[in-house]
Design a protein around this motif. Structure first.
Motif, PDB file in Angstrom:
ATOM      1  N   TRP A 153      -9.251  11.443  -5.440  1.00  0.00           N
ATOM      2  CA  TRP A 153      -9.541  10.426  -4.433  1.00  0.00           C
ATOM      3  C   TRP A 153      -9.594  11.053  -3.036  1.00  0.00           C
ATOM      4  CZ3 TRP A 153      -6.275   8.793  -0.378  1.00  0.00           C
ATOM      5  CH2 TRP A 153      -6.668   7.630   0.292  1.00  0.00           C
ATOM      6  N   ASP A 169       0.838  -1.207   0.000  1.00  0.00           N
ATOM      7  CA  ASP A 169       0.000   0.000   0.000  1.00  0.00           C
ATOM      8  C   ASP A 169       0.872   1.257   0.000  1.00  0.00           C
ATOM      9  OD1 ASP A 169      -2.408  -1.416   0.114  1.00  0.00           O
ATOM     10  OD2 ASP A 169      -2.417  -1.440   2.307  1.00  0.00           O
ATOM     11  N   ALA A 188     -11.233   2.703  -1.501  1.00  0.00           N
ATOM     12  CA  ALA A 188     -10.712   2.124  -2.742  1.00  0.00           C
ATOM     13  C   ALA A 188     -10.503   3.205  -3.803  1.00  0.00           C
ATOM     14  CB  ALA A 188     -11.650   1.049  -3.258  1.00  0.00           C
ATOM     15  N   SER A 239     -10.798   4.406  -7.373  1.00  0.00           N
ATOM     16  CA  SER A 239     -11.671   4.056  -8.489  1.00  0.00           C
ATOM     17  C   SER A 239     -10.873   3.827  -9.769  1.00  0.00           C
ATOM     18  CB  SER A 239     -12.699   5.173  -8.721  1.00  0.00           C
ATOM     19  OG  SER A 239     -13.425   4.946  -9.903  1.00  0.00           O
ATOM     20  N   ALA A 294      -7.041   0.077   0.180  1.00  0.00           N
ATOM     21  CA  ALA A 294      -8.471  -0.225   0.100  1.00  0.00           C
ATOM     22  C   ALA A 294      -9.127  -0.183   1.465  1.00  0.00           C
ATOM     23  CB  ALA A 294      -8.681  -1.592  -0.555  1.00  0.00           C
TER      24      ALA A 294
END
Length: 780
Positions: free
Chosen positions: A472, A362, A457, A459, A453
């Protein structure tokens, strides 16, 4: 020999007493915990998760490399599954204590079985064990981490016994107060509120001449109009920018060993402009993170991306360029985490996060958004540095005085006709790799830009670049962005956030004291177009904000930290605000907005002591500016990373090597010494005294006027008697020693007025005493 025996006897008695004391304390604590009432419903996020995080996640949390026995307690399906190393057994079985291995080991007294193990130095107290017991009996319900659940507007609580309150904020506050058996304080006086609002919105005291006019207003919306007036002041943008500079790790030098000059002040001026024109927070973030990627980006939008380039940059020869390039990208990623998301992303650089559900993968997916800039380092020579210019490999933006772009409408060019400012500009796409242990030269698996996530999440419809990242972040479904900023504004006003750890909304961060209020404000903020001025006004119109700050004995006992806000907070101002307050009340403050950073007074020799050799030429010797530049707001003070302004760091300002959201708060003798001896304070007192004596040489009540100008109120009888006695005593001394009086009033570079030296010296010392009062440097 007998002395040795006596000493041993004394030691034995002391050890015995200490043991008895500790035993008594521990017994008291044990009884205290055992006696705490359990909540009717045990909440996972607010009761259970903090216990597991503090005591269990190190071995049974998100970090797979440190996980023991294959047990993970932070994920529901894994915590409720069969134990990998003990088939047929389960860590947690909802509603069944006998089959729940976790409960068995936390209440065990067998050192070989108990958890946490004795060598961990961790232990659950009796209350925590009872909480877990009741939680399992109630069904062991898990929830997502509270900060990762999108905020919602709950119904505003209404009291059945009190009509106190002005707006929705007060409904939530009063509900908590009544739950604690407390009530709100009386409203503060208009004088106090005007000073409080002025400090919060402009960072400066109100002008003494304006206060009587504001007080004469008898309309019901008086405070509403006061707030509007200060929000409309150009000094509002300066106040808001001051706190954003810490987040953005802004400085006027590059850092590292050479620490030479950089030109980033046009970006700082853009921030002032953005706050003053009330640029919505979602746009404010988008421009700074990705203004260059906006369609038909303006020069102003490109300039805003200097936010990403504020990190330290090395100019040393012989460094490994890739190592430092990676460091710069790491810095941007960490700044995004702490400064915008309120998360300790940097903990996942070398391994999966030990507490938050953020993996190393991540982290490097977030890293990938900032890994597209072609950075080969910064090159500068001494001649260029002296001319306040630098030449870097792209990207940079050039601003010249003859341009007609809107960007120039808010930049004070002063005497610098051409500027190069570092900004963002993505090059050809780079492949990003997960770095083993976070080391630049140990790439492993490749990743593409993405976000965790577990938070929200990313997109597939969003572009996988910084613009997509900004979209985001500012999506109304993102659970963190609005919450974190609302909490930061609350902390700016109240001294402490609804979440005290404003930089950490993760599992190890503080829990919100008023979670429903925080969520209500976050949603309301987004519903009103991310309008910062709207949010500040909403807070300041609340009865909660307008309370007195007096701490009664009863409140001190019931809520010493003012967690439930039964009174207004009272806390020391920042070093910048204290200096600006002194300049403003003395009449010295230069109100010019924007322009290159300036160098006010500073003790001699400090820069020379930290200089690495002087081969760059520009920052080896500190030369204070002259004239009005000595009295600019602290926002414009030159910020050298290896030696920030000492009078501000003494009051806990960071060095800005990295993003900082919450300043440390200390109380040290050095702070008192600054207020007593700093040339800026002494000069301010001298100038105020000379101006008063010059304007009215026979005024019998100088002391009252000095007091009123500094504290924005009239003195009480006892205060006035004490200060007048001090003034007259000093006057008597200096009338008999005019040479000493002239020596005292010679301080500072500001022009001298031809005034009575004895009166001036006595009044100067009186002003200095008032500047040293706790009330002067405190917002209450």
């Amino acid at each position: 020999m007998k002395y040795k025996i006596a000493i041993l006897l004394v030691l034995a008695v002391m050890i015995g007493a200490l043991y008895a004391y500790k035993k008594g304390v521990f017994a008291t604590e044990k009884d205290q915990y055992a006696a705490l009432p359990l909540p009717e419903t045990v909440d996972y996020n607010f009761h259970i998760k903090p216990i597991l995080s503090d005591n269990c996640y190190t071995c049974h949390g998100p970090d797979a490399n440190k996980r023991k026995a294959g047990l993970r307690l932070d994920v529901e399906h894994m915590a409720l599954s069969e134990l990998p190393e003990s088939p047929g057994e389960y860590a947690i079985v909802p509603k069944d204590l006998d089959k729940s291995k976790v409960y068995a080991v936390i209440v065990s007294e067998d050192p070989g079985q108990m958890m946490p193990p004795p060598d961990s130095k961790l232990a659950l107290n009796a209350y925590e064990k009872k909480l877990i017991k009741k939680w399992i009996r109630q069904g062991a319900k898990f929830e997502r981490h509270w900060a990762f659940i999108p905020p919602e507007k709950t119904e505003v609580p209404k009291s059945e016994v009190s009509d106190w309150g002005h707006n929705e904020i007060d409904g939530f506050i009063l509900d908590k107060l009544e739950g604690q058996g407390l009530g709100p304080s009386e409203r503060a006086t208009d004088e106090t509120l005007i000073r409080r609002i002025s400090l919060d919105l402009t960072g400066l005291p109100p002008e003494p001449e304006k206060v009587p006019t504001l007080l004469r207003d008898i309309s019901e919306d008086k405070i509403d109009k006061v707030i509007d007036e200060f929000l409309a002041s150009p000094t509002y943008g300066e106040r808001m920018t001051q706190s954003w500079l810490d987040v953005a790790r802004y400085a006027d030098s590059h850092g590292y060993q050479d620490d030479s000059y950089r030109t980033m002040w046009p970006w700082r001026d853009w921030v002032i402009h953005a706050f003053n024109k009330n640029l919505p927070y979602d746009e404010f973030l988008t421009w700074q993170l990705a203004g260059d990627l906006l369609p038909n980006a303006t020069k102003e939008q490109v300039l805003a991306t200097g936010f990403n380039r504020n990190h330290p940059i090395t100019q040393e020869g012989g460094v490994i360029q890739e190592e430092y390039r990676v460091n710069y990208v790491l810095d941007r990623t960490n700044t995004l985490g702490k400064g915008i998301l309120g998360l300790t992303l940097e903990c996942a650089r070398c391994h999966d996060h030990k507490y938050d559900a953020i993996s190393q993968k991540d982290y490097f997916e977030m890293f990938a958004f900032f890994n597209q800039v072609d950075e080969k380092g910064l090159q500068m020579d001494a001649v260029q540095a002296k001319n306040q210019k630098f030449f870097a490999d792209p990207p940079f933006i050039t601003i010249t005085a003859d341009e007609t772009e809107d960007v120039l409408s808010f930049i004070n060019m002063k005497k610098t006709p051409r500027l190069n400012v570092m900004v963002m500009n993505d090059s050809a796409p780079k492949t990003t790799y997960i770095l083993n242990r976070g080391e630049y030269d140990q790439p492993t698996d490749s990743v593409v830009p993405g976000t965790p996530a577990t938070i929200f999440a990313f997109s597939e419809e969003l572009p996988k670049n910084r613009l997509g990242l900004a979209q985001w972040l500012t999506d109304t479904k993102n659970p963190l962005t609005a919450r974190v900023f609302v909490n930061r504004l609350w902390a700016m006003v109240f001294g402490k956030g609804l979440v005290e750890t404003v930089e950490d909304f993760g599992v190890q961060g503080s829990l919100p004291t008023h979670p429903e209020l925080l969520d209500w404000l976050a949603v309301d903020f987004m519903e009103h177009g991310w309008d910062i001025k709207y949010l500040l006004k909403k807070i300041m119109l609340s009865a909660t904000y307008q309370q007195k700050s007096e701490l009664s004995p009863a409140l001190k006992k019931a809520d010493p930290e003012n967690k439930w806000l039964a009174r207004a907070p009272r806390f020391r101002m920042s070093g910048e605000m204290i200096r600006d307050y002194i300049l403003a009340t003395s009449g010295l403050l230069n109100k010019e907005i924007g322009g290159p950073s300036v160098k006010p007074y500073q003790p001699k020799g400090l820069w020379e002591e930290t200089n690495a050799g002087g081969n760059r030429g520009v920052l080896t010797t500190y030369v204070p500016d002259g004239g009005e530049d000595l009295y600019r707001r602290s926002l414009y003070t030159f910020w050298k990373r290896t030696l920030p302004p000492p009078s501000m760091t003494i009051f806990d300002a960071p060095n800005r090597d990295f993003s900082e959201v919450r300043r440390q708060k200390t109380n040290t003798p050095l702070q008192a010494l600054v207020l007593q001896n700093d040339v800026q304070v002494l000069e301010a007192a001298r100038v105020m005294a000379q101006c008063m004596v010059s304007a009215d040489a026979d005024n019998p009540d100088y002391v009252t006027e000095v007091f009123r100008r500094i504290l924005i109120r009239m003195p009480k009888k006892e205060e006035l008697l004490t200060l007048k006695a001090y003034y007259h005593n000093a006057l008597s001394i200096y009338q008999n020693d005019l040479a000493e009086a002239r020596k005292l009033v010679a301080v500072g570079n500001y022009r001298q007025l031809d005034t009575d030296p004895a009166k001036t010296a006595a009044l100067m010392l009186t002003a200095q005493v008032i500047y040293n009062l706790d009330e002067t440097i405190t917002k209450e």
